[in-house]
Enzyme design. Structure first.
Site, PDB file in Angstrom:
ATOM      1  N   PRO A   1     -16.244   0.466 -19.430  1.00 53.60           N
ATOM      2  CA  PRO A   1     -16.343  -0.839 -20.088  1.00 53.60           C
ATOM      3  C   PRO A   1     -15.089  -1.671 -19.818  1.00 53.60           C
ATOM      4  CG  PRO A   1     -17.059   0.906 -21.565  1.00 53.60           C
ATOM      5  CD  PRO A   1     -16.485   1.580 -20.359  1.00 53.60           C
ATOM      6  N   GLU A   2     -15.295  -2.950 -19.522  1.00 58.63           N
ATOM      7  CA  GLU A   2     -14.172  -3.835 -19.254  1.00 58.63           C
ATOM      8  C   GLU A   2     -13.899  -4.707 -20.477  1.00 58.63           C
ATOM      9  OE1 GLU A   2     -13.884  -5.647 -15.474  1.00 58.63           O
ATOM     10  OE2 GLU A   2     -14.989  -4.059 -14.449  1.00 58.63           O
TER      11      GLU A   2
END
Length: 269
Positions: free
Chosen positions: A2-3
């Protein structure tokens, strides 16, 4: 992994359920995450959650005299569910609330983290992070100054958390395309004018991704977990072999810093 936008949407999603709630109990089913879960997190039991903030890709749950630090790693998910909802494989941690709900952390690959930060202290993982990209602390002058003499690719440069936090692989590709910069170009050979374009592009692509993710916030109240990567329009990332939307040139792919990199050889110089 996840960014930043996915983590920020996670923060927005869980906050209405956690803010001003008392933590009745913390259940740790498996301490073996990226780092062992410290016993200090049990200090949060009986305390009220007064704030939930994000620093880079870390979520910090503030209980007044300290903060629980959460990192989703490569496969972590957060769910807000009824505390008695049956567990599934890899449900490692529950933060049980006075409302009868709980924040449940599931992480199949165990590269995530659950740590503790006392009030007034800064955990070593957070102490050397660069500025947040959506704040005024991140600007063109910073990129120009830090890039001087650097021979490393500009894509590697903007993904360095000492330079700016949270510009992960997807959004680095997209921002470089938007600003017309070849990701392979040496960071020290990018002009100030082009760094101004890149600074604006980074802010724009991250802000738009967070806005798009807002449509998924309802999912945090369901048993199937958080939205993960939400639907969004990507102009180069993952599009190798397809036509550029601007000039119809074939999108190319190359590995930079062990990460897949996508660019248009005509639009990006």
């Amino acid at each position: 992994m996840p960014e930043l936008p996915e983590v920020e949407v996670s923060r927005l999603g869980i906050s209405p359920w956690l803010l001003n709630q008392t933590i009745n109990k913390i259940i740790v089913r498996d301490k073996r995450l990226r780092w062992p879960v410290p016993d200090e997190i049990f200090l949060a039991e009986g305390k009220t959650i007064v704030n939930i903030r994000r620093r880079a890709k870390y979520l910090l749950i503030d209980v007044g005299d300290g903060e629980i630090i959460l990192h989703l790693g490569m496969s972590g998910k957060l769910r807000v569910i009824d505390a008695d909802f049956p567990t599934i494989k890899h449900d490692h941690i529950d933060i049980v609330l006075g409302s009868g709900k709980c924040l449940r952390f599931n992480d199949p690959r165990r590269f995530g983290a659950c740590l503790w930060q006392p009030k007034g202290a800064t955990h070593t993982l957070l102490s050397k992070l660069g500025p947040e990209p959506l704040t005024d602390d991140f600007d063109t002058d910073r990129l120009v100054a830090l890039s001087k003499g650097k021979k490393s690719p500009v894509k590697t440069f903007i993904m360095d958390n000492d330079v700016v936090v949270g510009v992960g692989n997807i959004y680095a590709n997209e921002a470089l395309f938007m600003s017309g910069i070849d990701p392979r170009r040496a960071a020290g050979r990018v002009s100030a004018k082009r760094y101004a374009l890149l600074t604006a592009a980074i802010k724009e692509v991250l802000a738009k991704a967070i806005e798009q993710g807002g449509t998924t916030l309802k999912d945090f109240a369901q048993s199937d977990g958080n939205p993960g990567y939400f639907a969004q329009h990507l102009r180069v990332y993952g599009r190798a072999g397809q036509e550029c939307e601007i000039c119809s040139t074939e999108i190319k792919s190359v590995v930079i810093g062990q990460r897949n990199t996508f660019y248009c050889p005509n639009c990006q110089k």
